[in-house]
Design a protein around this motif. Structure first.
Motif, PDB file in Angstrom:
ATOM      1  N   VAL A   1       5.461  40.892   1.381  1.00 51.33           N
ATOM      2  CA  VAL A   1       6.592  40.456   2.202  1.00 51.33           C
ATOM      3  C   VAL A   1       6.119  39.576   3.356  1.00 51.33           C
ATOM      4  CG1 VAL A   1       6.710  42.412   3.809  1.00 51.33           C
ATOM      5  CG2 VAL A   1       8.796  41.219   3.165  1.00 51.33           C
ATOM      6  N   TYR A   2       4.883  39.747   3.782  1.00 49.38           N
ATOM      7  CA  TYR A   2       4.346  38.957   4.888  1.00 49.38           C
ATOM      8  C   TYR A   2       3.761  37.631   4.427  1.00 49.38           C
ATOM      9  CZ  TYR A   2       4.243  43.785   6.610  1.00 49.38           C
ATOM     10  OH  TYR A   2       4.559  45.082   6.915  1.00 49.38           O
ATOM     11  N   THR A   3       3.431  37.521   3.168  1.00 50.01           N
ATOM     12  CA  THR A   3       2.725  36.337   2.676  1.00 50.01           C
ATOM     13  C   THR A   3       3.546  35.477   1.721  1.00 50.01           C
ATOM     14  OG1 THR A   3       1.743  37.645   0.880  1.00 50.01           O
ATOM     15  CG2 THR A   3       0.478  37.473   2.922  1.00 50.01           C
ATOM     16  N   ARG A   4       4.736  35.894   1.372  1.00 55.43           N
ATOM     17  CA  ARG A   4       5.531  35.106   0.424  1.00 55.43           C
ATOM     18  C   ARG A   4       5.940  33.770   1.029  1.00 55.43           C
ATOM     19  NH1 ARG A   4      10.797  39.059   0.688  1.00 55.43           N
ATOM     20  NH2 ARG A   4      11.361  38.528   2.806  1.00 55.43           N
ATOM     21  N   GLU A   5       6.129  32.776   0.189  1.00 54.05           N
ATOM     22  CA  GLU A   5       6.452  31.434   0.658  1.00 54.05           C
ATOM     23  C   GLU A   5       7.823  31.356   1.318  1.00 54.05           C
ATOM     24  OE1 GLU A   5       5.759  28.027  -1.783  1.00 54.05           O
ATOM     25  OE2 GLU A   5       4.020  28.955  -2.716  1.00 54.05           O
ATOM     26  N   ASN A   6       8.785  32.095   0.815  1.00 53.33           N
ATOM     27  CA  ASN A   6      10.144  32.009   1.347  1.00 53.33           C
ATOM     28  C   ASN A   6      10.443  33.133   2.356  1.00 53.33           C
ATOM     29  OD1 ASN A   6      10.127  34.095  -0.515  1.00 53.33           O
ATOM     30  ND2 ASN A   6      12.160  33.649  -1.306  1.00 53.33           N
ATOM     31  N   ARG A   7       9.458  33.496   3.154  1.00 52.97           N
ATOM     32  CA  ARG A   7       9.661  34.571   4.117  1.00 52.97           C
ATOM     33  C   ARG A   7      10.670  34.141   5.184  1.00 52.97           C
ATOM     34  NH1 ARG A   7       3.570  34.419   6.541  1.00 52.97           N
ATOM     35  NH2 ARG A   7       3.792  32.543   7.762  1.00 52.97           N
ATOM     36  N   ARG A   8      11.390  35.135   5.695  1.00 51.29           N
ATOM     37  CA  ARG A   8      12.445  34.884   6.681  1.00 51.29           C
ATOM     38  C   ARG A   8      11.890  34.591   8.069  1.00 51.29           C
ATOM     39  NH1 ARG A   8      16.258  39.955   5.028  1.00 51.29           N
ATOM     40  NH2 ARG A   8      16.751  39.208   2.943  1.00 51.29           N
ATOM     41  N   VAL A   9      10.771  35.159   8.394  1.00 53.79           N
ATOM     42  CA  VAL A   9      10.195  35.017   9.727  1.00 53.79           C
ATOM     43  C   VAL A   9       9.524  33.649   9.848  1.00 53.79           C
ATOM     44  CG1 VAL A   9       8.475  35.955  11.305  1.00 53.79           C
ATOM     45  CG2 VAL A   9       9.899  37.506   9.967  1.00 53.79           C
ATOM     46  N   LYS A  10       9.942  32.870  10.837  1.00 53.60           N
ATOM     47  CA  LYS A  10       9.441  31.501  11.004  1.00 53.60           C
ATOM     48  C   LYS A  10       8.633  31.294  12.281  1.00 53.60           C
ATOM     49  CE  LYS A  10      11.704  30.143   7.354  1.00 53.60           C
ATOM     50  NZ  LYS A  10      11.034  30.129   6.090  1.00 53.60           N
ATOM     51  N   ASP A  11       8.709  32.254  13.226  1.00 52.64           N
ATOM     52  CA  ASP A  11       7.970  32.121  14.485  1.00 52.64           C
ATOM     53  C   ASP A  11       7.761  33.506  15.089  1.00 52.64           C
ATOM     54  OD1 ASP A  11      10.433  32.814  15.752  1.00 52.64           O
ATOM     55  OD2 ASP A  11      10.956  30.696  15.975  1.00 52.64           O
ATOM     56  N   ILE A  12       7.019  33.547  16.192  1.00 47.61           N
ATOM     57  CA  ILE A  12       6.654  34.821  16.801  1.00 47.61           C
ATOM     58  C   ILE A  12       7.893  35.564  17.319  1.00 47.61           C
ATOM     59  CG2 ILE A  12       6.146  33.951  19.112  1.00 47.61           C
ATOM     60  CD1 ILE A  12       3.916  36.444  17.297  1.00 47.61           C
ATOM     61  N   ALA A  13       8.882  34.842  17.829  1.00 46.46           N
ATOM     62  CA  ALA A  13      10.108  35.490  18.300  1.00 46.46           C
ATOM     63  C   ALA A  13      10.850  36.129  17.127  1.00 46.46           C
ATOM     64  CB  ALA A  13      11.001  34.477  19.019  1.00 46.46           C
ATOM     65  N   GLY A  14      10.905  35.430  16.007  1.00 51.46           N
ATOM     66  CA  GLY A  14      11.546  35.978  14.813  1.00 51.46           C
ATOM     67  C   GLY A  14      10.807  37.193  14.282  1.00 51.46           C
ATOM     68  N   LEU A  15       9.492  37.184  14.405  1.00 50.41           N
ATOM     69  CA  LEU A  15       8.701  38.340  13.981  1.00 50.41           C
ATOM     70  C   LEU A  15       9.042  39.552  14.836  1.00 50.41           C
ATOM     71  CD1 LEU A  15       6.533  39.636  12.227  1.00 50.41           C
ATOM     72  CD2 LEU A  15       4.811  38.619  13.745  1.00 50.41           C
ATOM     73  N   GLY A  16       9.158  39.344  16.140  1.00 49.72           N
ATOM     74  CA  GLY A  16       9.549  40.439  17.027  1.00 49.72           C
ATOM     75  C   GLY A  16      10.922  40.976  16.692  1.00 49.72           C
ATOM     76  N   THR A  17      11.864  40.083  16.408  1.00 48.13           N
ATOM     77  CA  THR A  17      13.217  40.491  16.030  1.00 48.13           C
ATOM     78  C   THR A  17      13.200  41.290  14.740  1.00 48.13           C
ATOM     79  OG1 THR A  17      14.169  38.558  17.123  1.00 48.13           O
ATOM     80  CG2 THR A  17      15.516  39.625  15.427  1.00 48.13           C
ATOM     81  N   GLN A  18      12.426  40.850  13.758  1.00 43.97           N
ATOM     82  CA  GLN A  18      12.361  41.549  12.475  1.00 43.97           C
ATOM     83  C   GLN A  18      11.710  42.916  12.611  1.00 43.97           C
ATOM     84  OE1 GLN A  18      13.913  40.562   9.682  1.00 43.97           O
ATOM     85  NE2 GLN A  18      13.374  42.566   8.879  1.00 43.97           N
ATOM     86  N   VAL A  19      10.652  43.006  13.389  1.00 43.44           N
ATOM     87  CA  VAL A  19       9.993  44.303  13.603  1.00 43.44           C
ATOM     88  C   VAL A  19      10.969  45.266  14.261  1.00 43.44           C
ATOM     89  CG1 VAL A  19       8.170  45.499  14.887  1.00 43.44           C
ATOM     90  CG2 VAL A  19       7.642  43.413  13.611  1.00 43.44           C
ATOM     91  N   ARG A  20      11.708  44.803  15.269  1.00 48.10           N
ATOM     92  CA  ARG A  20      12.702  45.648  15.946  1.00 48.10           C
ATOM     93  C   ARG A  20      13.793  46.076  14.966  1.00 48.10           C
ATOM     94  NH1 ARG A  20      12.450  48.338  20.551  1.00 48.10           N
ATOM     95  NH2 ARG A  20      11.713  46.525  21.676  1.00 48.10           N
ATOM     96  N   ARG A  21      14.239  45.165  14.113  1.00 54.10           N
ATOM     97  CA  ARG A  21      15.274  45.475  13.121  1.00 54.10           C
ATOM     98  C   ARG A  21      14.788  46.570  12.163  1.00 54.10           C
ATOM     99  NH1 ARG A  21      16.275  40.378  10.947  1.00 54.10           N
ATOM    100  NH2 ARG A  21      17.605  39.999  12.721  1.00 54.10           N
ATOM    101  N   CYS A  22      13.565  46.439  11.706  1.00 50.86           N
ATOM    102  CA  CYS A  22      13.008  47.446  10.794  1.00 50.86           C
ATOM    103  C   CYS A  22      12.830  48.789  11.506  1.00 50.86           C
ATOM    104  CB  CYS A  22      11.673  46.974  10.232  1.00 50.86           C
ATOM    105  SG  CYS A  22      11.819  45.596   9.073  1.00 50.86           S
TER     106      CYS A  22
END
Length: 92
Positions: A44-65
């Motif tokens: 999920v972290y290495t796929r080409e079509n991953r949803r996370v595009k930047d560090i802010a999005g990564l933080g949002t996704q981690v919080r969502r999970c």
């Protein structure tokens, strides 16, 4: 009064400055292994079509999970996971 020279103060503090990021990385890895991998693997972290595009999005996704799993992480835990994932997979 005995005062520390700036160099001596730095030499005393240096091990703490080095240890803190390492401890955070260990904490991030521990949280990912104990929680995140219950839903998905590393792909999920290495796929080409991953949803996370930047560090802010990564933080949002981690919080969502974190919320989806009903966890009660502190901000330091979220930051540790974001830092671990960024250093090891995303590289923003």
């Amino acid at each position: 009064m005995n005062r520390l020279s700036p160099l001596r103060a730095l030499l005393i503090a240096l091990p703490l400055l080095v240890a803190a990021p390492l401890a955070q990385a260990d904490k991030g890895q521990e949280l990912v292994n104990g929680n995140c991998k219950s839903c998905h693997d590393e792909s999920v972290y290495t796929r080409e079509n991953r949803r996370v595009k930047d560090i802010a999005g990564l933080g949002t996704q981690v919080r969502r999970c974190e919320q989806a799993l009903g966890l009660t992480w502190f901000d330091e835990d979220i930051n540790a996971v974001v830092n671990y994932l960024n250093v090891n997979y995303y590289k923003f």
